[in-house]
Design an enzyme around this catalytic site. Structure first.
Site, PDB file in Angstrom:
ATOM      1  N   LYS A  97       9.504   5.997   9.040  1.00 49.59           N
ATOM      2  CA  LYS A  97       9.996   7.040   9.250  1.00 49.59           C
ATOM      3  C   LYS A  97       9.630   7.701  10.612  1.00 49.59           C
ATOM      4  O   LYS A  97      10.731   8.591  11.112  1.00 49.59           O
ATOM      5  CB  LYS A  97       9.286   8.305   8.241  1.00 49.59           C
ATOM      6  CG  LYS A  97       9.455   7.456   6.926  1.00 49.59           C
ATOM      7  CD  LYS A  97      10.750   7.398   6.248  1.00 49.59           C
ATOM      8  CE  LYS A  97      10.858   6.924   4.821  1.00 49.59           C
ATOM      9  NZ  LYS A  97      11.978   7.010   4.147  1.00 49.59           N
TER      10      LYS A  97
HETATM   11  C1  LIG Z   1       7.201   2.463   3.435  1.00 49.12           C
HETATM   12  C2  LIG Z   1       8.566   2.546   2.926  1.00 49.12           C
HETATM   13  N1  LIG Z   1       9.504   1.282   2.641  1.00 49.12           N
HETATM   14  C3  LIG Z   1      10.567   1.559   2.369  1.00 49.12           C
HETATM   15  C4  LIG Z   1      11.306   2.609   1.949  1.00 49.12           C
HETATM   16  C5  LIG Z   1      12.513   2.607   1.601  1.00 49.12           C
HETATM   17  O1  LIG Z   1      13.350   3.088   2.517  1.00 49.12           O
HETATM   18  P1  LIG Z   1      14.908   3.619   2.350  1.00 49.12           P
HETATM   19  O2  LIG Z   1      14.347   5.096   1.685  1.00 49.12           O
HETATM   20  O3  LIG Z   1      15.450   4.115   3.715  1.00 49.12           O
HETATM   21  O4  LIG Z   1      15.628   2.619   1.523  1.00 49.12           O
HETATM   22  C6  LIG Z   1      10.283   3.704   2.113  1.00 49.12           C
HETATM   23  C7  LIG Z   1      10.870   5.295   1.953  1.00 49.12           C
HETATM   24  O5  LIG Z   1      11.832   5.602   2.394  1.00 49.12           O
HETATM   25  C8  LIG Z   1       8.951   3.811   2.713  1.00 49.12           C
HETATM   26  O6  LIG Z   1       8.431   4.923   2.872  1.00 49.12           O
HETATM   27  N1  LIG Z   2      10.722   6.787   0.781  1.00 50.32           N
HETATM   28  C1  LIG Z   2      10.964   7.985   1.120  1.00 50.32           C
HETATM   29  C2  LIG Z   2      11.829   8.804   0.329  1.00 50.32           C
HETATM   30  C3  LIG Z   2      12.719   9.777   0.978  1.00 50.32           C
HETATM   31  O1  LIG Z   2      13.467   9.014   1.609  1.00 50.32           O
HETATM   32  P1  LIG Z   2      14.388   9.528   3.048  1.00 50.32           P
HETATM   33  O2  LIG Z   2      14.717   8.418   4.064  1.00 50.32           O
HETATM   34  O3  LIG Z   2      15.792  10.148   2.626  1.00 50.32           O
HETATM   35  O4  LIG Z   2      13.747  10.606   3.762  1.00 50.32           O
HETATM   36  C4  LIG Z   2       9.552   8.446   1.764  1.00 50.32           C
HETATM   37  O5  LIG Z   2       8.858   7.951   2.057  1.00 50.32           O
HETATM   38  O6  LIG Z   2       9.469   9.869   1.554  1.00 50.32           O
END
Ligand SMILES: Cc1ncc(COP(=O)(O)O)c(C=O)c1O
Ligand SMILES: N[C@@H](CCOP(=O)(O)O)C(=O)O
Length: 467
Positions: A112
């Site tokens: 993120k």
């Molecule tokens: C460590 C981790 N892996 C994978 C994901 C999944 O990613 P996305 O929500 O973009 O599919 C998340 C949350 O978004 C996460 O925090």
């Molecule tokens: N897995 C995410 C959930 C929120 O997802 P986002 O990519 O839409 O912000 C988290 O870790 O918070």
């Protein structure tokens, strides 16, 4: 460059407005009106570029001249200077044609940070230009929250409220949200799961009176700029492995579908991405959807990869829009059916289009632990549980000769118990986070009630305090 809503009933916006708008006013998500195209020569010319240079090149067409080049260059350089690896997102080889793309070298040890460090600087630039303030509401299953709180802490023009599911994030994730003392950031534990938190955030956006009164903005992947930032590492990874002269596939641990949608966007821009494999944990709604053509919600179960404990996968809407030939009527009908009955059926054409690019695999908690253990034994690589779901999926799907990049979305030290139980090795936090677990926490606990959350935000935002 203009942005259009997946539901076709909100005004088209330029980049800066899309950045500050989050969810479109018709409830849809913004996508670019057209995908900028890179030729094979353009992609080849990215070889040897430093990460910020590649980012600048890829972001520029999406911004449509709304941020001057010099300012954008500074923003990008500052954003990636916060990463503790010189390559920003390095590749590690874990098998003859298997590579792990490490996305966790930013300040909060999750992918993120790649987008959030950019987003905060882009927003600050636009808000300063406009002399405007915003109230940010975000939902997190663990990682978005910490990354957002770290990135926006102390920003004068934004108040940030992060909703997380009470008792369902890892202790490290929780403390990354609850120990920040900046006056503009607020952690709120919601009595519910991540889907409840995300539904509350979307409901706040759909409450136009509240939205306009507090100047609501979003930092979840409903915000187009989050996806945009994530497109970059698909290019840098593929180019290091021989693109455009060698196609590459990616396997992505998936929850809200933002990360893998960025891979799809890279493909639409001309990157030779052979396949995109969706990796899920036991919350396998996307794997079931690809298998059956029906998106059908089930109760969320808690797993060792809590950030992926999600049923309502927001960005799947963006894929529906694209795969249906940008049919906003089909998207609206599907989303209405999801709202009313918790399910919708994909049209045959849309499903076949999705299956032509995407595969999907599910990993149980036991399979995830086994993959952490086996990977450590075979290659010495210690994966976090989210990454392990993708390693398992990549190995199940691998075709002879296919170059497979597995996205490593979090550092194993964010989930030390699960990693230790699986492998016998307890990963430790890097030096700059030592002491995190001893710091005092501060957070509110609220029930999953829109009115209560809106009141809390109204009372604690700095704009409100000044009135
Ligand atoms: C460590 C981790 N892996 C994978 C994901 C999944 O990613 P996305 O929500 O973009 O599919 C998340 C949350 O978004 C996460 O925090
Ligand atoms: N897995 C995410 C959930 C929120 O997802 P986002 O990519 O839409 O912000 C988290 O870790 O918070």
């Amino acid at each position: 460059m203009k942005y259009v809503s997946t539901r076709g009933e909100a005004p088209e916006l330029g980049f800066s407005d899309a950045l500050l708008t989050g969810l479109a006013r018709d409830g849809g998500l913004y996508v670019p009106r057209e995908w900028p195209q890179l030729s094979a020569a353009d992609i080849r010319a990215m070889r040897g570029l430093a990460y910020p240079e590649a980012a600048l090149r890829l972001l520029t067409p999406f911004i449509g001249g709304e941020i001057p080049e010099a300012a954008l260059k500074r923003i990008v350089e500052e954003a990636y200077a916060t990463f503790r690896h010189p390559a920003v997102c390095p590749l590690v080889q874990t098998g003859p044609s298997e590579f792990v793309l490490e996305l966790f070298h930013g300040p909060t040890l999750a992918f993120k940070d790649v987008a959030m460090q950019l987003l905060t600087r882009l927003m600050d630039h636009v808000l300063t230009e406009r002399d405007q303030r915003v109230t940010i509401a975000g939902a997190t299953s663990g990682d978005t929250g910490g990354a957002a709180i770290h990135a926006f802490a102390g920003m004068e023009r934004a108040d940030v409220f992060i909703l997380f599911p009470h008792g369902r994030v890892s202790p490290v994730q929780q403390r990354q949200m609850t120990t920040c003392r900046a006056p503009n950031v607020h952690a709120i534990a919601i009595e519910g799961n991540f889907d409840d938190c995300q539904a509350l955030v979307k409901a706040m956006f759909n409450d136009h009176a509240f939205r306009d009164r507090v100047g609501l903005a979003g930092v979840n992947s409903i915000n187009w700029a989050r996806i945009l930032a994530q497109i970059v590492y698909y290019f840098t990874a593929a180019v290091s492995l021989g693109a455009p002269d060698r196609p590459v596939s990616f396997t992505v641990p998936t929850g809200n579908f933002g990360d893998i949608f960025a891979g799809y966007a890279a493909r639409r821009m001309g990157l030779p991405v052979e396949r995109l494999i969706i990796a899920t944990n036991e919350n396998d709604i996307l794997a079931r959807t690809l298998a059956t053509g029906e998106y059908a919600m089930r109760p969320v179960v808690a797993t060792t990869s809590p950030s992926m404990d999600i049923q309502v996968s927001s960005n799947f809407e963006r894929l529906l829009f694209e795969a249906s030939g940008r049919n906003a009527d089909e998207v609206r009908a599907s989303m209405e059916s999801l709202r009313q009955s918790g399910r919708f059926t994909l049209s045959a054409d849309t499903l076949s289009e999705i299956r032509s690019v995407f595969g999907a695999e599910r990993a149980s908690v036991a399979e995830t632990a086994e993959t952490i253990r086996d990977t450590l034994a075979a290659s010495g690589y210690l994966a976090d549980p989210h990454t392990a779901t993708a390693l398992k999926a990549a190995r199940a799907e691998a075709r002879p000769g296919e170059v497979m990049v597995v996205l490593a979305t979090a550092h194993p030290a964010k989930f030390p118990e699960a990693v230790e139980e699986a492998s016998g090795v307890r990963p430790s936090l890097p030096p700059w986070l030592e002491g995190l677990m001893e710091e005092d926490e501060e957070f509110a606990v609220l029930s999953s009630d829109l009115k209560m959350v809106e009141d809390h935000i109204s009372r604690h935002g700095r704009a409100a305090l000044r009135e």
